[in-house]
Design a protein around this motif. Structure first.
Motif, PDB file in Angstrom:
ATOM      1  N   UNK A  61     -20.757  -8.024  55.052  1.00 12.02           N
ATOM      2  CA  UNK A  61     -21.808  -7.184  54.472  1.00 12.02           C
ATOM      3  C   UNK A  61     -21.199  -6.063  53.623  1.00 12.02           C
ATOM      4  N   UNK A  62     -20.125  -5.453  54.107  1.00 12.65           N
ATOM      5  CA  UNK A  62     -19.469  -4.379  53.344  1.00 12.65           C
ATOM      6  C   UNK A  62     -18.868  -4.917  52.052  1.00 12.65           C
ATOM      7  N   UNK A  63     -18.195  -6.058  52.129  1.00 11.01           N
ATOM      8  CA  UNK A  63     -17.626  -6.645  50.908  1.00 11.01           C
ATOM      9  C   UNK A  63     -18.732  -7.001  49.915  1.00 11.01           C
ATOM     10  N   UNK A  64     -19.855  -7.507  50.414  1.00 11.81           N
ATOM     11  CA  UNK A  64     -20.990  -7.825  49.540  1.00 11.81           C
ATOM     12  C   UNK A  64     -21.508  -6.564  48.858  1.00 11.81           C
ATOM     13  N   UNK A  65     -21.607  -5.472  49.608  1.00  9.43           N
ATOM     14  CA  UNK A  65     -22.040  -4.198  49.034  1.00  9.43           C
ATOM     15  C   UNK A  65     -21.133  -3.750  47.900  1.00  9.43           C
ATOM     16  N   UNK A  66     -19.870  -4.153  47.990  1.00 12.98           N
ATOM     17  CA  UNK A  66     -18.886  -3.759  46.988  1.00 12.98           C
ATOM     18  C   UNK A  66     -18.620  -4.852  45.954  1.00 12.98           C
ATOM     19  N   UNK A  67     -19.597  -5.759  45.829  1.00 11.67           N
ATOM     20  CA  UNK A  67     -19.624  -6.753  44.742  1.00 11.67           C
ATOM     21  C   UNK A  67     -18.558  -7.836  44.812  1.00 11.67           C
ATOM     22  N   UNK A  68     -18.043  -8.101  45.986  1.00 10.22           N
ATOM     23  CA  UNK A  68     -17.136  -9.234  46.161  1.00 10.22           C
ATOM     24  C   UNK A  68     -17.946 -10.505  46.401  1.00 10.22           C
ATOM     25  N   UNK A  69     -17.506 -11.606  45.810  1.00 11.98           N
ATOM     26  CA  UNK A  69     -18.029 -12.915  46.194  1.00 11.98           C
ATOM     27  C   UNK A  69     -17.440 -13.275  47.556  1.00 11.98           C
ATOM     28  N   UNK A  70     -18.195 -14.039  48.341  1.00 10.53           N
ATOM     29  CA  UNK A  70     -17.803 -14.309  49.712  1.00 10.53           C
ATOM     30  C   UNK A  70     -17.571 -15.784  49.993  1.00 10.53           C
ATOM     31  N   UNK A  71     -16.517 -16.073  50.718  1.00  6.86           N
ATOM     32  CA  UNK A  71     -16.328 -17.371  51.371  1.00  6.86           C
ATOM     33  C   UNK A  71     -16.332 -17.069  52.866  1.00  6.86           C
ATOM     34  N   UNK A  72     -17.352 -17.557  53.554  1.00  3.88           N
ATOM     35  CA  UNK A  72     -17.547 -17.233  54.959  1.00  3.88           C
ATOM     36  C   UNK A  72     -17.284 -18.464  55.830  1.00  3.88           C
ATOM     37  N   UNK A  73     -16.392 -18.325  56.784  1.00  7.60           N
ATOM     38  CA  UNK A  73     -16.001 -19.445  57.642  1.00  7.60           C
ATOM     39  C   UNK A  73     -16.402 -19.139  59.081  1.00  7.60           C
ATOM     40  N   UNK A  74     -17.039 -20.107  59.715  1.00 11.69           N
ATOM     41  CA  UNK A  74     -17.394 -19.960  61.125  1.00 11.69           C
ATOM     42  C   UNK A  74     -17.680 -21.336  61.707  1.00 11.69           C
ATOM     43  N   UNK A  75     -17.690 -21.403  63.039  1.00 12.92           N
ATOM     44  CA  UNK A  75     -17.931 -22.672  63.721  1.00 12.92           C
ATOM     45  C   UNK A  75     -19.420 -22.921  63.951  1.00 12.92           C
ATOM     46  N   UNK A  76     -20.253 -21.874  63.844  1.00 11.03           N
ATOM     47  CA  UNK A  76     -21.679 -21.984  64.162  1.00 11.03           C
ATOM     48  C   UNK A  76     -22.504 -22.208  62.900  1.00 11.03           C
TER      49      UNK A  76
END
Length: 265
Positions: free
Chosen positions: A26-41
């Motif tokens: 959420x913080x990186x998104x607020x600072x205009x970074x594109x996200x690659x999010x990894x999780x098992x769920x």
């Protein structure tokens, strides 16, 4: 929080569906970074990705992976290469623990923990670091713990993995001086998340007696430390003091104190 202008930069965050990983996303998104999010769920990860997409004008790519499988780092790296997605910031947040006497805990669970906490973290760092060094720019945030500063009876393997992460991060940070790449180890104490329930620590003395830090606050401290290029960040004055104190206490007394804190009431 001050806005940055990193619209073309991308951060990869493991364990991003809840807790500190979600708050960092959420913080990186607020600072205009594109996200690659990894999780098992899968469902939780999809919900997080949708929520962030609706709030911010950034690209969000969810990747469902079990990081206890040794081929997962190469799979993630290959998928991103195929899509020409360059990772500018790597956040190795995924990890878990197990509570109990080592003679009685489940071996398979501990081997999976070693894979996630140590091997996958090291593997992902190796894969993405070379491009960062080549271009002379990049940041890596590794989730260690206040547990990294002492042995941990009743969570012997978990504490040892966090000690590895701290040592690895500090050594790597020194190796990377003057390359434009920084490495930060975030070492929080007990933090409000699902970690303690999964670990079996919910009734331990240290959890019952402590005011746990909010995951959002820990994430903010970690983000700021990462942006500042700090090597080690320990959220909370109490945790900082404890990390220093254990250096001056006999090791056999440290293990006795920690064991007492870890015991379930």
């Amino acid at each position: 929080m001050k806005k940055s202008h990193q619209r073309n930069q991308t951060v990869l965050i493991t364990g991003a569906a809840n807790g500190i990983g979600y708050e960092l996303a959420y913080i990186f998104a607020q600072n205009n970074y594109n996200l690659v999010l990894v999780d098992i769920m899968p469902q939780k990860l999809a919900d997080v990705a949708d929520k962030i997409r609706h709030q911010f004008e950034i690209r969000v790519k969810p990747i469902v992976k079990d990081l206890s499988i040794n081929t997962s780092p190469e799979d993630i790296f290959a998928e991103l290469q195929q899509e020409s997605i360059q990772i500018d910031v790597l956040v190795n947040n995924a990890g878990f623990g197990i509570h109990g006497l080592f003679s009685e805990t489940n071996l398979n669970t501990e081997l999976e923990m070693l894979q996630v906490n140590l091997v996958t973290l090291t593997h992902l760092t190796k894969l993405f670091l070379k491009d960062m060094v080549r271009k002379g720019d990049g940041k890596i945030l590794n989730l260690a713990s206040a547990a990294a500063f002492q042995p941990g009876p009743l969570m012997a393997v978990y504490f040892a993995t966090k000690a590895y992460i701290l040592s690895f991060s500090q050594a790597l940070a020194r190796e990377l001086e003057n390359t434009g790449v920084t490495v930060t180890a975030l070492c929080p104490g007990p933090t409000e998340s699902a970690f303690h329930k999964r670990t079996g620590l919910a009734g331990a003395r240290q959890i019952e007696s402590n005011n746990m830090m909010d995951a959002k606050k820990v994430a903010k401290i970690g983000y700021r430390a990462l942006m500042a290029g700090k090597t080690v960040a320990i959220p909370g004055l109490k945790n900082k003091m404890l990390a220093e104190m254990v250096r001056f206490i006999p090791r056999n007394l440290v293990t006795k104190i920690v064991k007492n804190m870890q015991e379930v009431t």
